[in-house]
Design a protein around this motif. Sequence first.
Motif, mmCIF file in Angstrom:
data_model
loop_
_atom_site.group_PDB
_atom_site.id
_atom_site.type_symbol
_atom_site.label_atom_id
_atom_site.label_comp_id
_atom_site.label_asym_id
_atom_site.label_seq_id
_atom_site.Cartn_x
_atom_site.Cartn_y
_atom_site.Cartn_z
ATOM 1 N N PHE A 138 49.780 42.809 51.501
ATOM 2 C CA PHE A 138 48.609 43.595 51.122
ATOM 3 C C PHE A 138 47.576 42.790 50.332
ATOM 4 C CE2 PHE A 138 51.525 47.180 51.972
ATOM 5 C CZ PHE A 138 50.694 47.955 52.774
ATOM 6 N N GLY A 139 47.739 41.472 50.298
ATOM 7 C CA GLY A 139 46.684 40.624 49.755
ATOM 8 C C GLY A 139 46.698 40.402 48.261
ATOM 9 N N VAL A 140 47.815 40.702 47.596
ATOM 10 C CA VAL A 140 47.907 40.409 46.171
ATOM 11 C C VAL A 140 48.161 38.912 46.005
ATOM 12 C CG1 VAL A 140 49.145 40.883 44.022
ATOM 13 C CG2 VAL A 140 48.808 42.711 45.706
ATOM 14 N N SER A 141 47.425 38.249 45.139
ATOM 15 C CA SER A 141 47.587 36.808 44.968
ATOM 16 C C SER A 141 48.980 36.496 44.419
ATOM 17 C CB SER A 141 46.528 36.257 44.013
ATOM 18 O OG SER A 141 46.813 36.625 42.673
ATOM 19 N N PRO A 142 49.568 35.358 44.789
ATOM 20 C CA PRO A 142 50.889 35.000 44.270
ATOM 21 C C PRO A 142 50.936 34.959 42.744
ATOM 22 C CG PRO A 142 50.338 33.616 46.135
ATOM 23 C CD PRO A 142 49.101 34.400 45.818
ATOM 24 N N ALA A 143 49.879 34.478 42.125
ATOM 25 C CA ALA A 143 49.864 34.405 40.665
ATOM 26 C C ALA A 143 49.940 35.799 40.054
ATOM 27 C CB ALA A 143 48.604 33.687 40.187
ATOM 28 N N GLU A 144 49.204 36.746 40.600
ATOM 29 C CA GLU A 144 49.225 38.118 40.089
ATOM 30 C C GLU A 144 50.558 38.794 40.383
ATOM 31 O OE1 GLU A 144 46.565 40.117 38.403
ATOM 32 O OE2 GLU A 144 46.394 37.991 37.913
ATOM 33 N N ALA A 145 51.108 38.532 41.562
ATOM 34 C CA ALA A 145 52.401 39.126 41.913
ATOM 35 C C ALA A 145 53.499 38.610 40.991
ATOM 36 C CB ALA A 145 52.739 38.823 43.370
ATOM 37 N N ASN A 146 53.508 37.311 40.749
ATOM 38 C CA ASN A 146 54.500 36.732 39.847
ATOM 39 C C ASN A 146 54.350 37.292 38.434
ATOM 40 O OD1 ASN A 146 55.749 35.068 41.767
ATOM 41 N ND2 ASN A 146 54.296 33.402 41.432
ATOM 42 N N ARG A 147 53.118 37.470 38.004
ATOM 43 C CA ARG A 147 52.880 38.018 36.673
ATOM 44 C C ARG A 147 53.415 39.450 36.583
ATOM 45 N NH1 ARG A 147 47.876 37.144 36.493
ATOM 46 N NH2 ARG A 147 48.095 35.078 35.579
ATOM 47 N N ALA A 148 53.203 40.233 37.631
ATOM 48 C CA ALA A 148 53.674 41.625 37.633
ATOM 49 C C ALA A 148 55.197 41.684 37.522
ATOM 50 C CB ALA A 148 53.210 42.328 38.899
ATOM 51 N N ILE A 149 55.886 40.804 38.241
ATOM 52 C CA ILE A 149 57.347 40.813 38.212
ATOM 53 C C ILE A 149 57.862 40.311 36.866
ATOM 54 C CG2 ILE A 149 59.384 39.698 39.214
ATOM 55 C CD1 ILE A 149 58.014 40.002 41.939
ATOM 56 N N ALA A 150 57.205 39.298 36.320
ATOM 57 C CA ALA A 150 57.612 38.780 35.014
ATOM 58 C C ALA A 150 57.430 39.824 33.923
ATOM 59 C CB ALA A 150 56.803 37.527 34.679
ATOM 60 N N ASP A 151 56.411 40.657 34.046
ATOM 61 C CA ASP A 151 56.104 41.650 33.013
ATOM 62 C C ASP A 151 56.956 42.906 33.119
ATOM 63 O OD1 ASP A 151 54.178 40.006 31.954
ATOM 64 O OD2 ASP A 151 52.484 41.020 32.908
ATOM 65 N N TYR A 152 57.565 43.160 34.289
ATOM 66 C CA TYR A 152 58.322 44.394 34.467
ATOM 67 C C TYR A 152 59.578 44.378 33.599
ATOM 68 C CZ TYR A 152 61.268 48.034 36.367
ATOM 69 O OH TYR A 152 62.080 49.129 36.474
#
Length: 438
Positions: free
Chosen positions: A290-304
């Motif tokens: 769905f076009g989420v940048s890898p940096a943003e996706a990694n940040r989301a997982i790290a923050d969960y």
Amino acid sequence: MLSTEQLYSKFLECTGVSTDTRRITPNCLFVALKGDTFNGNTFAEQALASGARYALVDDPDVADRGVGGRCLLVSDGLLALQALARHHRQTFTFPVVGLTGSNGKTTTKELIAAVLGKNYRTYATVGNLNNHIGVPLTLLAITEQYEIAVVEMGANHQKEIELLCSIAQPTHGLITNVGKAHLEGFGGIDGVRKGKGELYDYLAQHGQTVFINSRDTTLTAMYRERLKTIRSETTFAEAIFYPGEPVHLVQESPVVVYRDTAHDQDVTTHLPGRYNFENMLAALAIGQYFGVSPAEANRAIADYNPTNNRSQVIVKGTNTILLDAYNANPSSMTAAIRQFAATPATKKVVILGDMYELGNESEAEHAALGQLIAGCHFDVVILAGQDMKHALTSLPQAYYIPDKFSLHNWLMDHPMTDTHILVKGSRGMGLESVVPFL
């Protein structure tokens, strides 16, 4: 009797939907449901008095007593709720990601929502509202302000995922895994495979997109089976196999650390275990699609950071507690125990409760669990519940405590320090109650 269209016009006047008079919000729609030990119709007047705009009922006598036409009469409250949700779903113009599986559904749902939330206004199932009542309530909570939805679907018998798909109508779908969960209702592991596979059936029959963990031989086989058996002009719109990007597990305990080699980044998470790494890969794959940048996706997982009794790491004094007490079945229990056994620690204790809904397999599965634990050489093994006694054959040194009250007393009498502790059991055991005593 109101038609679905007439009911929907009334729903649009409301601020939300509730099936519980303890959770009435101003101008909501109260839906009276019936069960083996309750009849929501008897609470309709109370709901209206508490601020509900309308009460949906299926008892003509209750409807006749409705104040000012505020009781909406239908033939069956549950079927009307499901039809209302299906009608509302058809107004969505954005993607709906549906997911099911034996283990990891809720954690995967939360991770997917966190990743997609970086780019989109995302609505995801709250808690585990994932059954024949929860999915309709989830859909009816989604408004036009959202851009994508993530809907968790649970089941304990065949044809349930088929029903939920007919209501949620997912445009994209994911099965986390197929394991030994709800064996009693599904009729064994083959029944689980068939029941969970109903999501694949829906996606194939409606030409929608499926996400598949390419490392899971069961899921890939289920996908290929559908390619062979679909007899119409439609099949999956596309199949996204993951992991595709070079993401590698670096550490699995006490929390997962993975390396995104394509972007030269190590990601430290708040979740333990290889099984949670698989859930992260699913979220990364869907985010990439769905076009989420890898940096943003990694940040989301790290923050969960979980707060729902699932894979929670809690530090209390000198003790570290892995609280995974939301649910348990043979597959998830095995994964958690093996993961905990591999965790470096000076002293390790396991507090394990019954695994429910195993039917005739319960004795054998609890006995097999005892054999697994015996090979792990934990410092202390504490078993709670009626069925855990079957694990004792392989664990003569374990402490067996049938009820939670006695368990709490035992823990108070045997304080622990400098200890890693795994707490896991089925939802009905409610083993999160032991945390204050650790």
